[in-house]
Motif scaffolding. Structure first.
Motif, PDB file in Angstrom:
ATOM      1  N   LEU A  98       0.856  -1.193   0.000  1.00 32.41           N
ATOM      2  CA  LEU A  98       0.000   0.000   0.000  1.00 32.41           C
ATOM      3  C   LEU A  98       0.891   1.242   0.000  1.00 32.41           C
ATOM      4  O   LEU A  98       1.462   1.627   1.017  1.00 32.41           O
ATOM      5  CB  LEU A  98      -0.921  -0.002   1.230  1.00 32.41           C
ATOM      6  CG  LEU A  98      -1.928  -1.143   1.313  1.00 32.41           C
ATOM      7  CD1 LEU A  98      -2.759  -1.045   2.578  1.00 32.41           C
ATOM      8  CD2 LEU A  98      -2.824  -1.178   0.082  1.00 32.41           C
ATOM      9  N   LYS A  99       1.008   1.863  -1.157  1.00 24.76           N
ATOM     10  CA  LYS A  99       1.891   3.019  -1.331  1.00 24.76           C
ATOM     11  C   LYS A  99       1.194   4.096  -2.168  1.00 24.76           C
ATOM     12  O   LYS A  99       0.232   3.817  -2.883  1.00 24.76           O
ATOM     13  CB  LYS A  99       3.194   2.595  -2.013  1.00 24.76           C
ATOM     14  CG  LYS A  99       4.029   1.599  -1.210  1.00 24.76           C
ATOM     15  CD  LYS A  99       5.288   1.229  -1.952  1.00 24.76           C
ATOM     16  CE  LYS A  99       6.109   0.207  -1.168  1.00 24.76           C
ATOM     17  NZ  LYS A  99       7.342  -0.188  -1.913  1.00 24.76           N
ATOM     18  N   TYR A 100       1.725   5.288  -2.061  1.00 22.88           N
ATOM     19  CA  TYR A 100       1.183   6.401  -2.844  1.00 22.88           C
ATOM     20  C   TYR A 100       1.621   6.265  -4.298  1.00 22.88           C
ATOM     21  O   TYR A 100       2.796   6.057  -4.591  1.00 22.88           O
ATOM     22  CB  TYR A 100       1.663   7.736  -2.278  1.00 22.88           C
ATOM     23  CG  TYR A 100       1.229   8.925  -3.114  1.00 22.88           C
ATOM     24  CD1 TYR A 100      -0.113   9.309  -3.148  1.00 22.88           C
ATOM     25  CD2 TYR A 100       2.148   9.649  -3.861  1.00 22.88           C
ATOM     26  CE1 TYR A 100      -0.520  10.394  -3.910  1.00 22.88           C
ATOM     27  CE2 TYR A 100       1.750  10.736  -4.627  1.00 22.88           C
ATOM     28  CZ  TYR A 100       0.410  11.105  -4.652  1.00 22.88           C
ATOM     29  OH  TYR A 100       0.012  12.175  -5.406  1.00 22.88           O
ATOM     30  N   ASP A 101       0.643   6.379  -5.190  1.00 25.75           N
ATOM     31  CA  ASP A 101       0.923   6.320  -6.621  1.00 25.75           C
ATOM     32  C   ASP A 101       0.605   7.687  -7.227  1.00 25.75           C
ATOM     33  O   ASP A 101      -0.562   8.078  -7.301  1.00 25.75           O
ATOM     34  CB  ASP A 101       0.053   5.244  -7.285  1.00 25.75           C
ATOM     35  CG  ASP A 101       0.501   4.928  -8.704  1.00 25.75           C
ATOM     36  OD1 ASP A 101       1.021   5.836  -9.372  1.00 25.75           O
ATOM     37  OD2 ASP A 101       0.334   3.771  -9.146  1.00 25.75           O
ATOM     38  N   PRO A 102       1.629   8.445  -7.638  1.00 25.32           N
ATOM     39  CA  PRO A 102       1.391   9.803  -8.166  1.00 25.32           C
ATOM     40  C   PRO A 102       0.572   9.830  -9.447  1.00 25.32           C
ATOM     41  O   PRO A 102      -0.001  10.853  -9.797  1.00 25.32           O
ATOM     42  CB  PRO A 102       2.814  10.330  -8.405  1.00 25.32           C
ATOM     43  CG  PRO A 102       3.672   9.113  -8.546  1.00 25.32           C
ATOM     44  CD  PRO A 102       3.061   8.083  -7.656  1.00 25.32           C
ATOM     45  N   ARG A 103       0.500   8.697 -10.138  1.00 29.94           N
ATOM     46  CA  ARG A 103      -0.269   8.667 -11.388  1.00 29.94           C
ATOM     47  C   ARG A 103      -1.769   8.828 -11.135  1.00 29.94           C
ATOM     48  O   ARG A 103      -2.500   9.378 -11.971  1.00 29.94           O
ATOM     49  CB  ARG A 103      -0.012   7.352 -12.138  1.00 29.94           C
ATOM     50  CG  ARG A 103       1.407   7.180 -12.638  1.00 29.94           C
ATOM     51  CD  ARG A 103       1.618   5.805 -13.239  1.00 29.94           C
ATOM     52  NE  ARG A 103       1.473   4.746 -12.236  1.00 29.94           N
ATOM     53  CZ  ARG A 103       1.598   3.452 -12.497  1.00 29.94           C
ATOM     54  NH1 ARG A 103       1.863   3.050 -13.742  1.00 29.94           N
ATOM     55  NH2 ARG A 103       1.475   2.553 -11.536  1.00 29.94           N
ATOM     56  N   VAL A 104      -2.235   8.345  -9.951  1.00 29.32           N
ATOM     57  CA  VAL A 104      -3.671   8.400  -9.642  1.00 29.32           C
ATOM     58  C   VAL A 104      -3.932   9.193  -8.360  1.00 29.32           C
ATOM     59  O   VAL A 104      -5.069   9.226  -7.885  1.00 29.32           O
ATOM     60  CB  VAL A 104      -4.255   6.981  -9.515  1.00 29.32           C
ATOM     61  CG1 VAL A 104      -4.241   6.284 -10.866  1.00 29.32           C
ATOM     62  CG2 VAL A 104      -3.483   6.152  -8.493  1.00 29.32           C
ATOM     63  N   PHE A 105      -2.897   9.813  -7.805  1.00 28.66           N
ATOM     64  CA  PHE A 105      -3.024  10.665  -6.618  1.00 28.66           C
ATOM     65  C   PHE A 105      -3.678   9.929  -5.444  1.00 28.66           C
ATOM     66  O   PHE A 105      -4.419  10.527  -4.670  1.00 28.66           O
ATOM     67  CB  PHE A 105      -3.827  11.935  -6.943  1.00 28.66           C
ATOM     68  CG  PHE A 105      -3.185  12.810  -7.972  1.00 28.66           C
ATOM     69  CD1 PHE A 105      -2.190  13.710  -7.613  1.00 28.66           C
ATOM     70  CD2 PHE A 105      -3.566  12.731  -9.302  1.00 28.66           C
ATOM     71  CE1 PHE A 105      -1.578  14.528  -8.560  1.00 28.66           C
ATOM     72  CE2 PHE A 105      -2.961  13.541 -10.260  1.00 28.66           C
ATOM     73  CZ  PHE A 105      -1.962  14.441  -9.895  1.00 28.66           C
ATOM     74  N   SER A 106      -3.386   8.652  -5.304  1.00 34.49           N
ATOM     75  CA  SER A 106      -4.006   7.855  -4.248  1.00 34.49           C
ATOM     76  C   SER A 106      -3.006   6.873  -3.661  1.00 34.49           C
ATOM     77  O   SER A 106      -2.058   6.449  -4.339  1.00 34.49           O
ATOM     78  CB  SER A 106      -5.214   7.070  -4.785  1.00 34.49           C
ATOM     79  OG  SER A 106      -6.187   7.926  -5.316  1.00 34.49           O
ATOM     80  N   CYS A 107      -3.231   6.520  -2.398  1.00 32.49           N
ATOM     81  CA  CYS A 107      -2.490   5.421  -1.789  1.00 32.49           C
ATOM     82  C   CYS A 107      -3.259   4.145  -2.093  1.00 32.49           C
ATOM     83  O   CYS A 107      -4.403   3.968  -1.647  1.00 32.49           O
ATOM     84  CB  CYS A 107      -2.372   5.637  -0.281  1.00 32.49           C
ATOM     85  SG  CYS A 107      -1.188   6.925   0.158  1.00 32.49           S
TER      86      CYS A 107
END
Length: 304
Positions: free
Chosen positions: A123-132
């Motif tokens: 569970l990590k932050y993904d900048p492509r979808v602005f969500s963890c």
């Protein structure tokens, strides 16, 4: 939220099997209460600013919603299969107590399925979808297990259930004289079948991307176009918004309730008027789950 309100208010759709529809609506609603607002904050700040705790909690709640939706759709399909294909045993299989136990089991399995994310650190932050959210490259073996357990196996179970139902419906078509209750049962089945089809269509691209990445992460992951991943991601989570639309389009009772809710928003007094009217109708005619099985007994009789 409208689905939960309607099932709790309208006696025509308030029967024990619909508790899984309420549960599915809760799973769809959960993701909008916490992860989505945090994603909007991330969009405005062009990055995650809420700290690691909120990131992990957001990913956990999002996983709870997603896996809860999958398992509830599976539970609905099994319920419909037992209701139509094994109607003589349905009341015993889905007594109030048993149904509550099935619902509890569904959410226990959902919670259990999320726990490995914390062990793997996926569970990590993904900048492509602005969500963890779940990271497909965290562990190849775990990603394969996620796709298998959270998508392919439920897809197989639901497909089997609906295939058997369709087979039975086609076999008895023309043998059993249609009646209003039987037509209503078939429409309810059609509604949940469309919900399943939309789920499969919306979630298939993201799961197949994850499967491809898991098989060969070094080669595939860097070559997945960002637009394709983002489109498949938001397509998957948009599925939560479609269920209520399907209920409104295909189910007459839900459609009538939607119209009443819209009228009540324009004229609040109408809300109390309609509530009084339905309470009066409920006293005159109560829906009995056992009664809805009479046509199904006829269906089984027609087959023997």
């Amino acid at each position: 939220l409208n689905i939960i309100w309607i099932i709790g208010k309208n006696k025509k759709v308030k029967y024990i099997g619909n508790i899984f529809v309420v549960s599915l609506s809760v799973a769809d609603l959960v993701v909008a209460l916490y992860p989505y607002p945090l994603a909007l904050v991330a969009v405005f700040h062009n990055g995650w600013t809420m700290g690691s705790l909120h990131c992990q909690l957001s990913g956990f709640v999002m996983g709870l919603s997603v896996i809860g939706s999958v398992f509830n759709i599976t539970a609905i399909a099994i319920n419909r299969y037992c209701y139509i294909c094994h109607s003589l045993r349905y009341d015993r299989l889905y007594s109030r107590r048993n149904t509550c136990l099935y619902l509890l089991l569904t959410w226990m399995l959902t919670a259990l399925a999320i726990v490995p994310n914390f062990l793997v650190g996926s569970l990590k932050y993904d900048p492509r979808v602005f969500s963890c959210t779940f990271t497909q490259t965290a562990s190849s073996s775990y990603t394969i297990c996620v796709v298998l357990i959270h998508f392919l196996v439920p897809l197989g179970v639901v497909s089997f259930c609906y295939l058997r139902i369709w087979t039975l419906v086609i076999r008895v078509k023309g043998r059993v004289r249609p009646n209003p209750k039987r037509v209503a049962d078939l429409r309810n089945f059609l509604t949940m079948f469309v919900v399943f089809v939309l789920f499969a269509v919306c979630w298939a691209p993201l799961n197949f991307i994850g499967l491809a990445v898991a098989v060969n992460p070094a080669t595939v992951a860097p070559n997945v176009p960002e637009w394709l991943f983002v489109t498949s991601y938001f397509m998957a989570y948009f599925n939560s918004c479609l269920n209520a639309v399907v209920y409104g389009l295909l189910n007459q009772n839900f459609r009538q309730e939607y119209k009443q809710i819209l009228r009540a928003l324009c004229t609040p007094r109408a809300l109390f008027t309609e509530s009084s009217r339905y309470n009066t109708e409920a006293i005159k005619s109560k829906h009995s789950p056992a009664g809805t099985n009479n046509n199904q007994i006829k269906v089984n009789s027609a087959l023997h």
